[in-house]
Design a protein around this motif. Structure first.
Motif, PDB file in Angstrom:
ATOM      1  N   LYS A   1       1.180   9.300  -6.105  1.00 49.26           N
ATOM      2  CA  LYS A   1       1.354  10.584  -5.803  1.00 49.26           C
ATOM      3  C   LYS A   1       2.867  11.520  -6.605  1.00 49.26           C
ATOM      4  O   LYS A   1       2.589  12.407  -7.182  1.00 49.26           O
ATOM      5  CB  LYS A   1       1.949  10.780  -4.282  1.00 49.26           C
ATOM      6  N   GLU A   2       3.504  10.465  -6.862  1.00 52.79           N
ATOM      7  CA  GLU A   2       4.619  10.703  -7.789  1.00 52.79           C
ATOM      8  C   GLU A   2       4.271  11.039  -9.180  1.00 52.79           C
ATOM      9  O   GLU A   2       4.769  11.944 -10.100  1.00 52.79           O
ATOM     10  CB  GLU A   2       5.873   9.581  -7.756  1.00 52.79           C
TER      11      GLU A   2
ATOM     12  N   GLN B   1       1.429  11.841  -9.895  1.00 53.81           N
ATOM     13  CA  GLN B   1       0.322  13.009 -10.053  1.00 53.81           C
ATOM     14  C   GLN B   1      -1.183  12.389 -10.251  1.00 53.81           C
ATOM     15  O   GLN B   1      -1.882  13.111 -11.038  1.00 53.81           O
ATOM     16  CB  GLN B   1       0.905  14.415 -10.696  1.00 53.81           C
TER      17      GLN B   1
ATOM     18  N   GLU C   1      -4.724   9.565   2.485  1.00 60.77           N
ATOM     19  CA  GLU C   1      -4.004   9.956   1.409  1.00 60.77           C
ATOM     20  C   GLU C   1      -5.327  10.228   0.185  1.00 60.77           C
ATOM     21  O   GLU C   1      -4.946  10.641  -0.943  1.00 60.77           O
ATOM     22  CB  GLU C   1      -2.969   9.043   0.734  1.00 60.77           C
TER      23      GLU C   1
ATOM     24  N   TRP D   1      -4.789   4.445   2.918  1.00 64.21           N
ATOM     25  CA  TRP D   1      -5.472   4.955   1.812  1.00 64.21           C
ATOM     26  C   TRP D   1      -6.312   6.094   2.119  1.00 64.21           C
ATOM     27  O   TRP D   1      -6.418   7.341   1.421  1.00 64.21           O
ATOM     28  CB  TRP D   1      -6.132   3.943   1.195  1.00 64.21           C
TER      29      TRP D   1
ATOM     30  N   ILE E   1       0.857   4.166  -2.938  1.00 65.60           N
ATOM     31  CA  ILE E   1       0.645   5.722  -2.674  1.00 65.60           C
ATOM     32  C   ILE E   1       1.476   6.514  -3.193  1.00 65.60           C
ATOM     33  O   ILE E   1       1.279   7.487  -3.913  1.00 65.60           O
ATOM     34  CB  ILE E   1       0.062   5.609  -1.220  1.00 65.60           C
ATOM     35  N   SER E   2       2.887   6.118  -2.837  1.00 65.06           N
ATOM     36  CA  SER E   2       3.825   6.955  -3.207  1.00 65.06           C
ATOM     37  C   SER E   2       4.131   7.040  -4.915  1.00 65.06           C
ATOM     38  O   SER E   2       4.332   7.926  -5.289  1.00 65.06           O
ATOM     39  CB  SER E   2       5.166   6.312  -2.742  1.00 65.06           C
ATOM     40  N   TYR E   3       3.821   5.735  -5.334  1.00 61.76           N
ATOM     41  CA  TYR E   3       3.803   5.871  -6.916  1.00 61.76           C
ATOM     42  C   TYR E   3       2.705   6.743  -7.459  1.00 61.76           C
ATOM     43  O   TYR E   3       3.179   7.433  -8.409  1.00 61.76           O
ATOM     44  CB  TYR E   3       3.521   4.373  -7.508  1.00 61.76           C
TER      45      TYR E   3
ATOM     46  N   THR F   1       0.754  -1.247   0.004  1.00 61.96           N
ATOM     47  CA  THR F   1       0.041  -0.112   0.056  1.00 61.96           C
ATOM     48  C   THR F   1       0.864   1.392  -0.210  1.00 61.96           C
ATOM     49  O   THR F   1       0.477   2.058  -0.740  1.00 61.96           O
ATOM     50  CB  THR F   1      -0.923  -0.063   1.227  1.00 61.96           C
ATOM     51  N   ALA F   2       1.930   1.264   0.946  1.00 64.17           N
ATOM     52  CA  ALA F   2       2.890   2.327   0.877  1.00 64.17           C
ATOM     53  C   ALA F   2       3.552   2.701  -0.457  1.00 64.17           C
ATOM     54  O   ALA F   2       3.673   3.852  -0.733  1.00 64.17           O
ATOM     55  CB  ALA F   2       3.877   2.106   2.078  1.00 64.17           C
ATOM     56  N   ASP F   3       4.128   1.728  -0.833  1.00 56.34           N
ATOM     57  CA  ASP F   3       4.708   1.982  -2.425  1.00 56.34           C
ATOM     58  C   ASP F   3       3.731   2.340  -3.606  1.00 56.34           C
ATOM     59  O   ASP F   3       4.105   3.059  -4.345  1.00 56.34           O
ATOM     60  CB  ASP F   3       5.177   0.581  -2.684  1.00 56.34           C
TER      61      ASP F   3
END
Length: 265
Positions: free
Chosen positions: A185-186, A188, A229, A226, A181-183, A177-179
């Motif tokens: 956001k990166e 956009q 974010e 989730w 979400i980071s992806y 989940t963390a990876d």
């Protein structure tokens, strides 16, 4: 002349039975089974590497055999008894392929459009639901399906069966989940979580920008990560006595609303 195997006690056939039944063996070998001509054709279209094709000669035409010979490393004629040992379905098409798995990394996703539409499913467990989600994703031609914290091996025969081969035609990535979400956001990409809290009706949300529609399980919903974010939580109104619907059905409703807003492009 093609090789022929007629005994279910053959060592190679026993190895393939393990691939059919055990996720551990599929992961260790990097191989899995595909049953059925349509599914094999879709796998080839999806650039899966076919290692071996096993078939019952009485059920497969010479033209099919010649075509498969060009797409695979080897062909093996098998008896009906061997086929039944390897087959997952009750129907007899008479053809099974051994194929190589893919890695499904987030970094490998290639968007089809400048405003991608992505479906994210967190921790789905039931192979039938996963297959149905992949089938919906193919029908709507989404850019990718991302599975967060996967609980089930993607090459489980039940997923291949319930997706009717759409596992091979859809871009799929997995990650934590963390990876993920980071992806997102990166890249956009807006995050729209299907959730009850602080939500608005899905038809009121504009999905024309780069969007990820995120689904949780029916039992527990989405994790707090989730929800924290989320760009906006969205909800499908429940008009009857129950307060949730099958995750694959909900995913279909939300994805097709997004596609409707995009004029089905």
């Amino acid at each position: 002349m093609n090789k022929e195997i007629t005994s279910v006690q053959n060592t190679y056939i026993k190895t393939l039975v393990q691939l059919k039944e055990k996720s551990r063996d599929r992961k260790k070998s990097g191989l899995f089974l595909i049953e059925g001509a349509r599914e094999i054709s879709l796998a080839i279209k999806g650039n899966y590497q076919i290692d071996t094709v096993l078939y019952i000669p009485e059920l497969i035409s010479e033209a099919q055999v010649n075509s498969l010979a060009r797409q695979s490393r080897s062909l093996i004629e098998i008896s009906k008894e061997v086929y039944q040992k390897l087959a997952h379905r009750d129907t007899t098409e008479g053809i099974i392929a051994v194929a190589k798995t893919k890695t499904h990394e987030l970094r490998d996703i290639q968007f089809k459009s400048e405003q991608p539409l992505i479906l994210v499913a967190e921790a789905p467990e039931k192979p039938g639901n996963i297959g149905a989600i992949l089938r919906t994703a193919d029908a709507a031609n989404v850019d990718a399906v991302i599975i967060a914290n996967p609980k089930t091996d993607l090459y489980n025969p039940n997923i291949i069966r319930s997706s009717v081969g759409c596992i091979f035609t859809t871009q799929i990535a997995t990650g934590s989940t963390a990876d993920i979400i980071s992806y997102l956001k990166e890249k956009q990409i807006a995050i729209y979580c299907a959730a009850l809290q602080a939500s608005k009706i899905y038809t009121a949300q504009d999905f024309n920008t780069a969007s990820a529609i995120v689904m949780g399980t029916e039992a527990t919903g989405l994790s707090d990560a989730w929800l924290q974010e989320s760009t906006q939580n969205i909800i499908i109104p429940m008009l009857g006595e129950i307060d949730s619907m099958n995750v694959s059905v909900a995913a279909g409703i939300l994805i097709y609303e997004a596609k409707r807003q995009r004029d089905f492009k």
